[in-house]
Design an enzyme around this catalytic site. Structure first.
Site, PDB file in Angstrom:
ATOM      1  N   ASP A  71      49.574  99.060  17.459  1.00 37.91           N
ATOM      2  CA  ASP A  71      49.662  97.607  17.917  1.00 37.91           C
ATOM      3  C   ASP A  71      51.238  97.553  18.122  1.00 37.91           C
ATOM      4  O   ASP A  71      51.583  96.329  18.137  1.00 37.91           O
ATOM      5  CB  ASP A  71      49.536  96.758  16.658  1.00 37.91           C
ATOM      6  CG  ASP A  71      47.907  96.559  16.299  1.00 37.91           C
ATOM      7  OD1 ASP A  71      47.195  95.960  17.080  1.00 37.91           O
ATOM      8  OD2 ASP A  71      47.448  97.193  15.487  1.00 37.91           O
ATOM      9  N   GLU A  76      56.429  90.899  18.749  1.00 33.04           N
ATOM     10  CA  GLU A  76      56.967  89.808  17.947  1.00 33.04           C
ATOM     11  C   GLU A  76      56.809  89.956  16.478  1.00 33.04           C
ATOM     12  O   GLU A  76      57.599  89.163  15.680  1.00 33.04           O
ATOM     13  CB  GLU A  76      55.961  88.563  18.356  1.00 33.04           C
ATOM     14  CG  GLU A  76      56.768  87.297  17.737  1.00 33.04           C
ATOM     15  CD  GLU A  76      55.917  86.150  17.972  1.00 33.04           C
ATOM     16  OE1 GLU A  76      56.282  85.187  18.739  1.00 33.04           O
ATOM     17  OE2 GLU A  76      54.763  86.146  18.054  1.00 33.04           O
ATOM     18  N   ASP A  77      55.861  90.717  15.863  1.00 33.46           N
ATOM     19  CA  ASP A  77      55.792  90.982  14.551  1.00 33.46           C
ATOM     20  C   ASP A  77      56.825  91.760  13.992  1.00 33.46           C
ATOM     21  O   ASP A  77      57.107  91.531  12.657  1.00 33.46           O
ATOM     22  CB  ASP A  77      54.366  91.481  14.263  1.00 33.46           C
ATOM     23  CG  ASP A  77      53.473  90.551  14.941  1.00 33.46           C
ATOM     24  OD1 ASP A  77      53.506  89.114  14.721  1.00 33.46           O
ATOM     25  OD2 ASP A  77      52.337  90.849  15.510  1.00 33.46           O
ATOM     26  N   ARG A 144      49.205  88.122   6.032  1.00 34.99           N
ATOM     27  CA  ARG A 144      50.278  89.465   6.649  1.00 34.99           C
ATOM     28  C   ARG A 144      51.685  88.819   6.000  1.00 34.99           C
ATOM     29  O   ARG A 144      52.735  89.758   5.651  1.00 34.99           O
ATOM     30  CB  ARG A 144      50.533  89.280   8.013  1.00 34.99           C
ATOM     31  CG  ARG A 144      49.271  89.612   8.883  1.00 34.99           C
ATOM     32  CD  ARG A 144      49.031  91.255   8.706  1.00 34.99           C
ATOM     33  NE  ARG A 144      47.671  91.507   9.487  1.00 34.99           N
ATOM     34  CZ  ARG A 144      47.726  91.941  10.727  1.00 34.99           C
ATOM     35  NH1 ARG A 144      48.916  91.739  11.322  1.00 34.99           N
ATOM     36  NH2 ARG A 144      46.586  92.256  11.205  1.00 34.99           N
ATOM     37  N   HIS A 174      47.883  84.425  11.903  1.00 33.53           N
ATOM     38  CA  HIS A 174      49.496  83.860  11.935  1.00 33.53           C
ATOM     39  C   HIS A 174      49.330  82.631  12.244  1.00 33.53           C
ATOM     40  O   HIS A 174      48.514  81.868  12.813  1.00 33.53           O
ATOM     41  CB  HIS A 174      50.300  84.551  12.962  1.00 33.53           C
ATOM     42  CG  HIS A 174      50.475  86.051  12.809  1.00 33.53           C
ATOM     43  ND1 HIS A 174      50.281  86.931  13.904  1.00 33.53           N
ATOM     44  CD2 HIS A 174      50.791  86.706  11.685  1.00 33.53           C
ATOM     45  CE1 HIS A 174      50.505  88.243  13.402  1.00 33.53           C
ATOM     46  NE2 HIS A 174      50.734  88.288  12.117  1.00 33.53           N
ATOM     47  N   CYS A 256      53.361  87.109  21.245  1.00 33.69           N
ATOM     48  CA  CYS A 256      53.509  88.221  20.488  1.00 33.69           C
ATOM     49  C   CYS A 256      54.064  89.584  21.413  1.00 33.69           C
ATOM     50  O   CYS A 256      54.405  90.400  20.811  1.00 33.69           O
ATOM     51  CB  CYS A 256      52.084  88.670  19.715  1.00 33.69           C
ATOM     52  SG  CYS A 256      50.922  88.877  20.877  1.00 33.69           S
TER      53      CYS A 256
HETATM   54  C1  CIR Z   1      47.579  92.800  14.751  1.00 36.10           C
HETATM   55  O1  CIR Z   1      46.373  92.480  14.053  1.00 36.10           O
HETATM   56  O2  CIR Z   1      48.399  92.882  14.170  1.00 36.10           O
HETATM   57  C2  CIR Z   1      47.338  92.857  16.208  1.00 36.10           C
HETATM   58  N1  CIR Z   1      46.126  93.475  16.464  1.00 36.10           N
HETATM   59  C3  CIR Z   1      47.750  91.600  16.907  1.00 36.10           C
HETATM   60  C4  CIR Z   1      49.092  90.887  16.293  1.00 36.10           C
HETATM   61  C5  CIR Z   1      49.426  89.548  17.248  1.00 36.10           C
HETATM   62  N2  CIR Z   1      50.678  89.345  16.859  1.00 36.10           N
HETATM   63  C6  CIR Z   1      50.967  87.909  17.267  1.00 36.10           C
HETATM   64  O3  CIR Z   1      50.413  87.015  18.024  1.00 36.10           O
HETATM   65  N3  CIR Z   1      52.209  87.550  16.798  1.00 36.10           N
END
Ligand code: CIR
Length: 261
Positions: A71, A76-77, A144, A174, A256
Site C-alpha cells: 500500500d 498520504e497515510d 485506523r 477514513h 491519498c
Molecule cells: C489501505 O487500506 O490502507 C489502502 N488500501 C488504501 C488507503 C487509502 N488511503 C487514503 O485514502 N488516504
C-alpha cells in the site's frame, strides 16, 4: 469545531510528494470487492495523476516503488505535511507501519529534522483521517486512527499555533473517504456527515461520493462520479477528471496518492 464559521481559503500548494505503485500493489488491503488492480493500468493512472498535479502548478517529487509495502503508493497515510512542519504517523494498519521509515527519509529533503514530528504507539493515526481547514485539523477516529493518536496530533499541532478536534468515523475507511474540504468554506460531504454538528458552519455540498481534491483553485474529481463533478463545477471551480479505477479497488481516495504543501 470552534464556533466561528470557517471561511477559510487554503494557502496555495507548491510541492507534492508521491510514490510510484509497486508490483505488490495488487495485494494491498481492501474491502472494496472490485477485484485486483491491474498493475500496468495502475502505473498509467498514477502517471496521469502526477500530470494533473503538475497542471495545478505543483512541483512533484516521485519516490521509487517500495515492494516491501503493497500500500506504499498511498503516501498520504504515513505522514502529514503542513507549511512549517511534517508529522510521521503510526498507521493503524499493521502491514503499513513500516512505510513510515521511507517517508521520514523522503521528508528530510524538505523539512529540517526538528520540524519532523511523530505519532507513536499506543497512538495510531493515518493521514486519510486528517482534514485540515486553515489552521484546524479535523481528526477522524476510525479503524485506523485511535484516540491516543488523535490526542498526540492535537498536542503536536498546538505547538505550531494550530488546533484539532475529533470526529467519530463509522463504516468507512477514513474521515476523508466521506468528506473533502475545497476552500472558501465549501465542504463536500456524503450522507453521514451532512448533518454533523461539527460541520454546521460550512457551506455543504452533499454528494453520493466525495472523491475529489482541491489544488490551487482547481478540483480533481475521479472519473465516473458525474453528480460530484457537476455540483463542484456549479460552484465555479474548474474540474479535471482523473481516471482512478485501479485505486478504487484498494479503497483509495484521490488525496491519498500525494502529500501536498
Ligand atoms: C489501505 O487500506 O490502507 C489502502 N488500501 C488504501 C488507503 C487509502 N488511503 C487514503 O485514502 N488516504
Amino acid at each position: 469545531m470552534q464556533s466561528d464559521p470557517v471561511r477559510q481559503s487554503n494557502t496555495s500548494f507548491s510541492q507534492a510528494l508521491t510514490r510510484r505503485p509497486c508490483r505488490n500493489l495488487v495485494d494491498g488491503i481492501t474491502k472494496a470487492n472490485l477485484g485486483k488492480p491491474n498493475y500496468q493500468k495502475a502505473l498509467e493512472q498514477h502517471q496521469t495523476y502526477i500530470e494533473a498535479l503538475k497542471s495545478c502548478g505543483l512541483t512533484v517529487t516521485v519516490l521509487d516503488p517500495d515492494e516491501q509495502f503493497p500500500d506504499s503508493v498511498f503516501v498520504e497515510d504515513p505522514a502529514l505535511v503542513f507549511p512549517e512542519f511534517a508529522v510521521i504517523t503510526n498507521p493503524g494498519a499493521k502491514s503499513r507501519q513500516g512505510e513510515t521509515a521511507g517517508m521520514h527519509d523522503a521528508l528530510t529533503r524538505f523539512f529540517p529534522n526538528e520540524a519532523i514530528e511523530r505519532i507513536s504507539a499506543p497512538g495510531t493515526l493515518e493521514g486519510g483521517d486528517v482534514m485540515t481547514v486553515g489552521r484546524h485539523c479535523f481528526i477522524g477516529l476510525s479503524g485506523r486512527t485511535n484516540r491516543e493518536g488523535a490526542y498526540q496530533l492535537i498536542q503536536t499541532v498546538q505547538k505550531y499555533g494550530m488546533s484539532g478536534s475529533v470526529i467519530q468515523v463509522k463504516d468507512i475507511l477514513h474521515l476523508k473517504t466521506g468528506l473533502t474540504y475545497l476552500d472558501n468554506n465549501h465542504l463536500v460531504v456524503t450522507g453521514p456527515f451532512a448533518g454533523h454538528p461539527e460541520f454546521e458552519s460550512f457551506d455543504k455540498i452533499e454528494v453520493e461520493k466525495a472523491n475529489c481534491l482541491w489544488i490551487n483553485g482547481r478540483v480533481l474529481v475521479i472519473e465516473g462520479i458525474p453528480e460530484t463533478k457537476e455540483k463542484i463545477e456549479a460552484l465555479g471551480y474548474p474540474v479535471t477528471e482523473v481516471p482512478f479505477s485501479e485505486y478504487l479497488k484498494l479503497d483509495g481516495g484521490l488525496g491519498c496518492l500525494s502529500l501536498r504543501w
